[in-house]
Write a protein that holds these residues in place. Structure first.
Motif, PDB file in Angstrom:
ATOM      1  N   UNK A 150     -57.403 -33.821  44.811  1.00 43.82           N
ATOM      2  CA  UNK A 150     -57.662 -35.134  44.210  1.00 43.82           C
ATOM      3  C   UNK A 150     -58.651 -35.920  45.062  1.00 43.82           C
ATOM      4  N   UNK A 151     -59.411 -36.759  44.408  1.00 44.50           N
ATOM      5  CA  UNK A 151     -60.400 -37.606  45.067  1.00 44.50           C
ATOM      6  C   UNK A 151     -60.148 -39.034  44.617  1.00 44.50           C
ATOM      7  N   UNK A 152     -60.152 -39.968  45.556  1.00 48.08           N
ATOM      8  CA  UNK A 152     -59.990 -41.382  45.214  1.00 48.08           C
ATOM      9  C   UNK A 152     -60.987 -42.212  46.001  1.00 48.08           C
ATOM     10  N   UNK A 153     -61.506 -43.229  45.338  1.00 49.52           N
ATOM     11  CA  UNK A 153     -62.419 -44.186  45.973  1.00 49.52           C
ATOM     12  C   UNK A 153     -61.955 -45.577  45.570  1.00 49.52           C
ATOM     13  N   UNK A 154     -61.758 -46.446  46.538  1.00 48.60           N
ATOM     14  CA  UNK A 154     -61.355 -47.829  46.269  1.00 48.60           C
ATOM     15  C   UNK A 154     -62.559 -48.749  46.420  1.00 48.60           C
ATOM     16  N   UNK A 155     -62.675 -49.655  45.488  1.00 47.46           N
ATOM     17  CA  UNK A 155     -63.758 -50.640  45.516  1.00 47.46           C
ATOM     18  C   UNK A 155     -63.187 -52.034  45.650  1.00 47.46           C
ATOM     19  N   UNK A 172     -62.033 -41.609  36.645  1.00 47.04           N
ATOM     20  CA  UNK A 172     -63.405 -41.268  36.272  1.00 47.04           C
ATOM     21  C   UNK A 172     -63.925 -40.344  37.367  1.00 47.04           C
ATOM     22  N   UNK A 173     -63.738 -39.042  37.172  1.00 44.13           N
ATOM     23  CA  UNK A 173     -64.061 -38.062  38.207  1.00 44.13           C
ATOM     24  C   UNK A 173     -65.527 -38.098  38.614  1.00 44.13           C
ATOM     25  N   UNK A 174     -66.423 -38.221  37.648  1.00 42.19           N
ATOM     26  CA  UNK A 174     -67.850 -38.218  37.964  1.00 42.19           C
ATOM     27  C   UNK A 174     -68.234 -39.438  38.805  1.00 42.19           C
ATOM     28  N   UNK A 175     -67.718 -40.600  38.431  1.00 44.44           N
ATOM     29  CA  UNK A 175     -68.019 -41.810  39.196  1.00 44.44           C
ATOM     30  C   UNK A 175     -67.398 -41.744  40.585  1.00 44.44           C
ATOM     31  N   UNK A 176     -66.162 -41.263  40.668  1.00 50.22           N
ATOM     32  CA  UNK A 176     -65.517 -41.135  41.981  1.00 50.22           C
ATOM     33  C   UNK A 176     -66.317 -40.210  42.888  1.00 50.22           C
ATOM     34  N   UNK A 177     -66.795 -39.101  42.342  1.00 54.02           N
ATOM     35  CA  UNK A 177     -67.594 -38.163  43.139  1.00 54.02           C
ATOM     36  C   UNK A 177     -68.860 -38.844  43.653  1.00 54.02           C
ATOM     37  N   UNK A 178     -69.541 -39.580  42.780  1.00 51.38           N
ATOM     38  CA  UNK A 178     -70.767 -40.273  43.186  1.00 51.38           C
ATOM     39  C   UNK A 178     -70.467 -41.346  44.232  1.00 51.38           C
ATOM     40  N   UNK A 179     -69.390 -42.103  44.023  1.00 47.72           N
ATOM     41  CA  UNK A 179     -69.041 -43.168  44.966  1.00 47.72           C
ATOM     42  C   UNK A 179     -68.553 -42.623  46.308  1.00 47.72           C
ATOM     43  N   UNK A 180     -68.048 -41.405  46.319  1.00 51.73           N
ATOM     44  CA  UNK A 180     -67.545 -40.827  47.568  1.00 51.73           C
ATOM     45  C   UNK A 180     -68.653 -40.568  48.578  1.00 51.73           C
TER      46      UNK A 180
END
Length: 92
Positions: A8-13, A49-57
């Protein structure tokens, strides 16, 4: 041969309404799970949103998101604000 599921991938904004949102936490695996758990504990909206999370990571911690991600991120923020206005659940 076994196929393993991706970690799993998570990004907090964080967005204060001025300037661009900042990346305040990110991680894979156990770290991602902890980010998600913490968000749920504090009733913070979660958008999958997997694609956005990947980009934001790829954005460094505490950095503002890059301009090329403004539209996708704005859509997520609009979704979250809509949930808050309707008093709906903050998580899927």
């Amino acid at each position: 041969m076994s196929l393993s599921q991706p970690l799993p991938l998570a990004v907090a904004l964080e967005y204060d309404g001025q300037g661009a949102p900042r990346v305040t936490a990110k991680g894979h695996g156990v770290v991602a799970e902890k980010i998600i758990e913490t968000a749920r504990e504090h009733d913070i909206a979660i958008e999958q949103n997997a694609a956005l999370a990947q980009a934001l990571s790829t954005v460094e911690l505490e950095d503002s998101i890059p301009e090329e991600l403004y539209l996708a991120t704005a859509q997520v923020i609009a979704f979250v604000l809509g949930l808050r206005r309707r008093g709906g659940p903050s998580r899927p």
